[in-house]
Enzyme design. Structure first.
Site, PDB file in Angstrom:
ATOM      1  N   ILE A  15       0.860  -1.166   0.000  1.00 24.60           N
ATOM      2  CA  ILE A  15       0.000   0.000   0.000  1.00 24.60           C
ATOM      3  C   ILE A  15       0.903   1.225   0.000  1.00 24.60           C
ATOM      4  CG2 ILE A  15      -2.046  -1.052   1.045  1.00 24.60           C
ATOM      5  CD1 ILE A  15      -1.095  -0.008   3.769  1.00 24.60           C
ATOM      6  N   SER A  16       0.353   2.347  -0.445  1.00 28.54           N
ATOM      7  CA  SER A  16       1.176   3.548  -0.574  1.00 28.54           C
ATOM      8  C   SER A  16       1.188   4.414   0.671  1.00 28.54           C
ATOM      9  CB  SER A  16       0.691   4.386  -1.761  1.00 28.54           C
ATOM     10  OG  SER A  16       0.769   3.631  -2.946  1.00 28.54           O
ATOM     11  N   THR A  17       0.089   4.397   1.415  1.00 29.65           N
ATOM     12  CA  THR A  17       0.004   5.262   2.594  1.00 29.65           C
ATOM     13  C   THR A  17      -0.549   4.496   3.783  1.00 29.65           C
ATOM     14  OG1 THR A  17      -2.273   6.005   2.213  1.00 29.65           O
ATOM     15  CG2 THR A  17      -0.525   7.242   1.082  1.00 29.65           C
ATOM     16  N   GLN A  20      -4.277   3.552   3.956  1.00 31.09           N
ATOM     17  CA  GLN A  20      -4.808   2.406   3.233  1.00 31.09           C
ATOM     18  C   GLN A  20      -4.679   1.159   4.094  1.00 31.09           C
ATOM     19  OE1 GLN A  20      -2.284   2.775  -0.207  1.00 31.09           O
ATOM     20  NE2 GLN A  20      -3.819   3.919  -1.340  1.00 31.09           N
TER      21      GLN A  20
END
Length: 167
Positions: A15-17, A20
């Site tokens: 996941i990017s952040t 999430q």
């Protein structure tokens, strides 16, 4: 690409952040048969190549006949060159690549071509996100709205830091 024989599967989720959640990807990998101890994760941009979870997953995927499994191709990376580099590494080791969402078979010419097209679209999506973010920040600046992190160093703190450095 699914095989009935027992194959050691290494999973990777990203996941990017921190806003999430990895749950959906983790559940899909487990349902496919990846042991929880062989699922590696990152909370970083897919554009970065120095993701610790990805490095550990690739270290585990060393032997011919293994499968490297992701939920979706863009979880592997967001740049064409990065995805292709990983794919060449896996292919060189004789490791099958499985994307659960796209159901790619990279064993043939058509599957390899489709993978490259999908990698191009993953990179394009990242570029579009960046463009929209930059446009939003520009518009906020034009309106005079604050953007980014709140300022932590007040003028008083800066003067205090300069005084401490000087002493």
């Amino acid at each position: 690409m699914y095989s009935e024989k027992t194959v050691r599967k290494v999973g990777y989720a990203r996941i990017s952040t921190v806003d999430q959640n990895l749950d959906m990807q983790m559940d899909a990998l487990k349902r496919y048969g990846v042991a929880p101890s062989l699922i590696f994760t990152d909370t970083l941009s897919g554009a970065r190549n120095d993701r610790p979870g990805l490095v550990r997953a690739l270290r585990m995927a060393q032997y011919d006949g293994m499968e490297f499994v992701v939920w979706k191709l863009d979880r592997l990376g967001r740049t064409l060159s990065g995805i292709l580099q990983i794919m060449e590494l896996l292919e060189g080791r004789g490791i099958a690549f499985v994307s659960l969402t796209e159901r790619l078979d990279t064993g043939g010419a058509m599957g390899k071509a489709m993978l490259r097209l999908m990698a191009i679209f993953a990179e394009m999506e990242r570029d579009l996100i960046r463009e929209r973010t930059m446009a939003g920040m520009k518009r906020a600046r034009e309106r005079g709205d604050p953007h980014g992190r709140p300022r932590v160093m007040t003028d008083e703190r800066v003067m205090e830091a300069v005084a401490l450095l000087a002493s």
